[in-house]
Design an enzyme around this catalytic site. Structure first.
Site, PDB file in Angstrom:
ATOM      1  N   ASN A  42       0.693  -1.218   0.020  1.00  0.00           N
ATOM      2  CA  ASN A  42      -0.042  -0.035   0.126  1.00  0.00           C
ATOM      3  C   ASN A  42       0.958   1.339  -0.069  1.00  0.00           C
ATOM      4  O   ASN A  42       1.922   1.418   0.557  1.00  0.00           O
ATOM      5  CB  ASN A  42      -1.052  -0.026   1.170  1.00  0.00           C
ATOM      6  CG  ASN A  42      -0.362  -0.299   2.462  1.00  0.00           C
ATOM      7  OD1 ASN A  42       0.561  -0.953   2.542  1.00  0.00           O
ATOM      8  ND2 ASN A  42      -0.867   0.394   3.543  1.00  0.00           N
ATOM      9  N   ILE A  43       0.393   2.343  -0.844  1.00  0.00           N
ATOM     10  CA  ILE A  43       1.081   3.557  -0.944  1.00  0.00           C
ATOM     11  C   ILE A  43       0.210   4.708  -0.765  1.00  0.00           C
ATOM     12  O   ILE A  43      -0.746   4.685  -1.147  1.00  0.00           O
ATOM     13  CB  ILE A  43       1.877   3.714  -2.255  1.00  0.00           C
ATOM     14  CG1 ILE A  43       2.591   2.373  -2.805  1.00  0.00           C
ATOM     15  CG2 ILE A  43       2.160   5.030  -2.371  1.00  0.00           C
ATOM     16  CD1 ILE A  43       2.922   2.411  -4.082  1.00  0.00           C
ATOM     17  N   GLU A  44       0.366   5.278   0.344  1.00  0.00           N
ATOM     18  CA  GLU A  44      -0.681   6.351   1.070  1.00  0.00           C
ATOM     19  C   GLU A  44      -0.202   7.858   0.410  1.00  0.00           C
ATOM     20  O   GLU A  44       0.956   7.863   0.014  1.00  0.00           O
ATOM     21  CB  GLU A  44      -0.867   6.422   2.589  1.00  0.00           C
ATOM     22  CG  GLU A  44      -1.091   5.184   3.294  1.00  0.00           C
ATOM     23  CD  GLU A  44      -1.156   5.140   4.497  1.00  0.00           C
ATOM     24  OE1 GLU A  44      -1.843   4.385   5.303  1.00  0.00           O
ATOM     25  OE2 GLU A  44      -0.637   6.161   5.178  1.00  0.00           O
ATOM     26  N   ASN A  45      -1.233   8.729   0.513  1.00  0.00           N
ATOM     27  CA  ASN A  45      -1.006  10.150   0.176  1.00  0.00           C
ATOM     28  C   ASN A  45      -1.708  11.044   1.079  1.00  0.00           C
ATOM     29  O   ASN A  45      -2.771  10.666   1.611  1.00  0.00           O
ATOM     30  CB  ASN A  45      -1.620  10.228  -1.192  1.00  0.00           C
ATOM     31  CG  ASN A  45      -1.382  11.560  -1.938  1.00  0.00           C
ATOM     32  OD1 ASN A  45      -2.095  12.638  -1.442  1.00  0.00           O
ATOM     33  ND2 ASN A  45      -0.288  11.618  -2.778  1.00  0.00           N
ATOM     34  N   GLU A  55      -2.889  -4.841  -3.000  1.00  0.00           N
ATOM     35  CA  GLU A  55      -3.852  -5.653  -3.819  1.00  0.00           C
ATOM     36  C   GLU A  55      -3.703  -5.046  -5.298  1.00  0.00           C
ATOM     37  O   GLU A  55      -3.563  -5.572  -6.221  1.00  0.00           O
ATOM     38  CB  GLU A  55      -5.106  -6.211  -3.463  1.00  0.00           C
ATOM     39  CG  GLU A  55      -5.047  -6.757  -2.059  1.00  0.00           C
ATOM     40  CD  GLU A  55      -5.384  -5.682  -0.953  1.00  0.00           C
ATOM     41  OE1 GLU A  55      -4.499  -4.917  -0.610  1.00  0.00           O
ATOM     42  OE2 GLU A  55      -6.231  -5.997  -0.356  1.00  0.00           O
ATOM     43  N   CYS A  89     -10.726  -3.125  -3.731  1.00  0.00           N
ATOM     44  CA  CYS A  89      -9.984  -3.946  -4.492  1.00  0.00           C
ATOM     45  C   CYS A  89     -10.579  -5.313  -4.756  1.00  0.00           C
ATOM     46  O   CYS A  89     -10.296  -5.834  -5.885  1.00  0.00           O
ATOM     47  CB  CYS A  89      -8.881  -4.252  -3.395  1.00  0.00           C
ATOM     48  SG  CYS A  89      -7.484  -3.070  -3.114  1.00  0.00           S
TER      49      CYS A  89
END
Length: 129
Positions: A42-45, A55, A89
């Site tokens: 996972n890549i947050e912002n 996923e 997802c």
């Protein structure tokens, strides 16, 4: 690839997660029918909406490389409970692999198996168009 090896690849992705806001790492390993594996984290912002789950990272990497036939996905987290995919997802999985096997891991590495249909009954697909 064995299930244990696939799950280990998902666990290894936990340390690559970019999670400065939730502090909730998720790793995924997607196995294609031909045995090719794509991983994701996972890549947050800061504005949240552009955040992407592990996923979808794995699935989009696979699709962008020309793969569309998926066998199973392992999803790892560090929580006590099993790390299950979010609704978005699940819908993305439905688009590409309606019969996907989903292996959800908890922080102890224990696994719980689902079919995508169990996780997303009556999911939206082209038959509804």
């Amino acid at each position: 690839m064995t299930e244990k090896e696939l799950c280990q690849k998902a666990i290894e992705m936990l340390d690559r997660a970019y999670i400065p806001y939730s502090h909730f790492p998720v790793g995924a390993a997607l196995e294609c029918v031909d045995g090719t594996v794509f991983t994701g984290c996972n890549i947050e912002n800061a504005s949240y909406t552009p955040t992407i789950c592990a996923e979808r990272t794995a699935i989009f990497k696979a699709v962008s490389e020309g793969y569309r036939d998926f066998k199973r996905i392992a999803i790892a987290g560090r929580s006590e409970d099993f790390c299950v995919p979010c609704g978005v997802c699940r819908q993305v999985m439905k688009e590409f692999a309606p019969d996907l096997e989903v292996i959800c891991l908890n922080g102890k590495g224990e696994a719980k198996h689902f079919t995508l249909n169990e996780l997303l009954p009556y999911g939206f697909d082209s038959s509804w168009l």
